[in-house]
Design an enzyme around this catalytic site. Structure first.
Site, PDB file in Angstrom:
ATOM      1  N   TYR A  31       0.830  -1.203   0.000  1.00 41.47           N
ATOM      2  CA  TYR A  31       0.000   0.000   0.000  1.00 41.47           C
ATOM      3  C   TYR A  31       0.867   1.258   0.000  1.00 41.47           C
ATOM      4  CZ  TYR A  31      -3.501   3.368   1.658  1.00 41.47           C
ATOM      5  OH  TYR A  31      -4.325   4.451   1.796  1.00 41.47           O
ATOM      6  N   LYS A  75       1.086   4.296  -2.841  1.00 42.98           N
ATOM      7  CA  LYS A  75       0.784   5.702  -2.558  1.00 42.98           C
ATOM      8  C   LYS A  75       1.989   6.598  -2.843  1.00 42.98           C
ATOM      9  CE  LYS A  75      -3.525   5.320  -1.436  1.00 42.98           C
ATOM     10  NZ  LYS A  75      -4.563   5.895  -2.324  1.00 42.98           N
TER      11      LYS A  75
END
Length: 252
Positions: A171, A175
């Site tokens: 994740y 990002k």
């Protein structure tokens, strides 16, 4: 198909049928926007629309939009283009957390592929598809919903308050990549009226976090702040008011 009134500001929010996306839609409706709720599952989107209509909102509709599917994105673009000639705001909110295991050594290649397809490539798909409508707006705004865990500076700083527990390799990597996309998009459009920023809404109580965290109303306000900034506002920046309560800006 009835056209939206010319002077009404329009916004497309991806992943808008629940959580932060839904609350952002609700608050922008309260501000007088016509809201397109982009939803991977149209039935879930219609349920969200019906819920908002019970609150008295009428200027909205669900649009089937799977950010990982080129044909779905183009279908959404065609649908929105039949209703309006311009799009004032695009909020790239749809995202996934990568699922367990979250570690750099434990996560498999399919986890990385799926997460990047949604969180990075999906943003590019949607942004490019709707760019022509955004260009027709007087003051177009794009908000890429990011996370402070995507900050390279914070993730590598042992003094950061979340250093020991904000380690979600897949994740966070997605990002960080999204943030770089924001930088380049803002650079390419720096001589235009566009304002484009990465915004972390903060750790928020939604299904995404297992209903842990802060109020969704506050998270939506943080996103909306950069969706409605004036012409003197920032572009190509990274904001997390949860991390920096003074200016909001945090390091890449």
């Amino acid at each position: 198909m009835e056209l939206i009134k010319d002077k009404m500001k329009t916004v497309l929010i991806t992943g808008a049928n629940k959580g932060i996306g839904f609350e952002t839609a609700k608050q922008l409706l309260e501000r007088g926007f016509y809201v397109f709720l982009g939803c991977r599952n149209l039935q879930n989107g219609q349920t969200a629309v019906n819920k908002l209509k019970t609150l008295g909102h009428t200027e909205l509709e669900a649009v089937e939009l799977d950010v990982t599917d080129h044909f779905s994105v183009m279908g959404a673009r065609q649908h929105v283009g039949k209703k309006t000639t311009q799009l004032a705001v695009l909020i790239n909110n749809a995202g996934i957390n990568g699922d367990a295991p979250y570690t750099a050594l434990g996560a498999g290649e399919e986890q990385f592929k799926a997460t990047f397809d949604t969180n990075v490539i999906g943003v590019s798909r949607v942004t490019q598809a709707f760019m022509d409508l955004l260009r027709q707006s007087e003051n177009p705004r794009i908000v890429n919903v990011s996370s402070s865990v995507g900050s390279l500076a914070l993730q590598s700083n042992p003094e950061w308050s979340a250093y020991d527990y904000a380690k979600y390799a897949v994740y966070a990597a997605s990002k960080a990549a999204l943030n770089m996309y924001t930088i380049h998009l803002a650079y390419e459009l720096k001589h235009t009226a566009f304002k484009i920023n990465s915004v972390c809404p903060g750790y928020t109580k939604t299904d995404f976090t297992g209903q842990n965290g802060g109020d969704v109303e506050v998270a939506a306000q943080r996103i909306i702040k950069y969706a409605v900034i004036d012409d003197n506002g920032p572009s190509g920046k990274f904001f997390s008011e949860e991390t920096n309560s003074m200016t909001g800006e945090i390091p890449w």
